[in-house]
Motif scaffolding. Structure first.
Motif, PDB file in Angstrom:
ATOM      1  N   HIS A   1       0.846  -1.190   0.000  1.00  0.00           N
ATOM      2  CA  HIS A   1       0.000   0.000   0.000  1.00  0.00           C
ATOM      3  C   HIS A   1       0.886   1.246   0.000  1.00  0.00           C
ATOM      4  O   HIS A   1       1.911   1.286   0.667  1.00  0.00           O
ATOM      5  N   VAL A   9      -7.028   6.144   3.992  1.00  0.00           N
ATOM      6  CA  VAL A   9      -7.641   5.124   4.841  1.00  0.00           C
ATOM      7  C   VAL A   9      -7.720   5.616   6.291  1.00  0.00           C
ATOM      8  O   VAL A   9      -8.738   5.445   6.959  1.00  0.00           O
ATOM      9  N   LEU A  50     -14.218   3.493   2.162  1.00  0.00           N
ATOM     10  CA  LEU A  50     -13.517   2.244   2.482  1.00  0.00           C
ATOM     11  C   LEU A  50     -14.353   1.029   2.095  1.00  0.00           C
ATOM     12  O   LEU A  50     -15.531   0.947   2.412  1.00  0.00           O
ATOM     13  N   ALA A  53     -13.716  -4.591   5.118  1.00  0.00           N
ATOM     14  CA  ALA A  53     -12.518  -5.437   5.233  1.00  0.00           C
ATOM     15  C   ALA A  53     -12.736  -6.842   4.684  1.00  0.00           C
ATOM     16  O   ALA A  53     -11.840  -7.410   4.055  1.00  0.00           O
ATOM     17  N   VAL A  56     -12.323  -6.841   0.758  1.00  0.00           N
ATOM     18  CA  VAL A  56     -11.075  -6.396   0.131  1.00  0.00           C
ATOM     19  C   VAL A  56     -10.386  -7.596  -0.499  1.00  0.00           C
ATOM     20  O   VAL A  56     -10.145  -8.608   0.158  1.00  0.00           O
ATOM     21  N   ASP A  96      -5.160   0.633  -4.814  1.00  0.00           N
ATOM     22  CA  ASP A  96      -5.365   0.104  -3.464  1.00  0.00           C
ATOM     23  C   ASP A  96      -6.782  -0.460  -3.357  1.00  0.00           C
ATOM     24  O   ASP A  96      -7.755   0.272  -3.548  1.00  0.00           O
ATOM     25  N   ARG A  98      -8.482  -1.237  -0.850  1.00  0.00           N
ATOM     26  CA  ARG A  98      -9.229  -0.835   0.348  1.00  0.00           C
ATOM     27  C   ARG A  98     -10.115   0.378   0.097  1.00  0.00           C
ATOM     28  O   ARG A  98     -11.003   0.672   0.891  1.00  0.00           O
TER      29      ARG A  98
END
Length: 124
Positions: A1, A9, A50, A53, A56, A96, A98
């Motif tokens: 990242h 983030v 975002l 999680a 992702v 990325d 995320r």
């Protein structure tokens, strides 16, 4: 990242993110008009920026390519390998995972505008 993706983030608000990005890229705080413009742009979708999680998906690593060296550079596939290397470099690193795509693209546009600002100076 990347560090810039990590800033996005970790940001607690669009204002905090704009301040962090300006300090990181231009080594100064944004002027009031800059702050207002960038905060307005980043505020839309900020809370949803975002990816959850559990959703992702890390990008897939491309398979390694053989090295072209002084010892094998005259072999027929050396040029093909170097063209693949060039294509990978041109594509750049994957984005990325995320960050939600649409918001991330806007954030990237803001970063590019700062990197292209007349005050930006790159020091190796």
């Amino acid at each position: 990242h990347s560090e810039l993706a990590q800033l996005a983030v970790d940001a607690t608000s669009p204002e905090a993110l704009v301040n962090s990005v300006f300090l990181r890229v231009l080594t100064r705080r944004p002027k009031p008009d800059e702050q207002a413009t960038f905060v307005e742009a980043l505020a839309e979708g900020f809370r949803e920026r975002l990816v959850p999680a559990n959703e992702v998906k890390p990008p897939l690593e491309p398979p390694p390519l053989p090295l072209v060296t002084w010892f094998n550079h005259l072999q027929p596939d050396a040029n093909t390998i170097q063209k693949k290397v060039e294509r990978r470099v041109q594509e750049g690193p994957p984005s990325d995972p995320r960050l939600e795509s649409e918001w991330r693209e806007l954030y990237e546009d803001i970063l590019w505008s700062l990197v292209n600002h007349r005050e930006f100076a790159w020091m190796p």
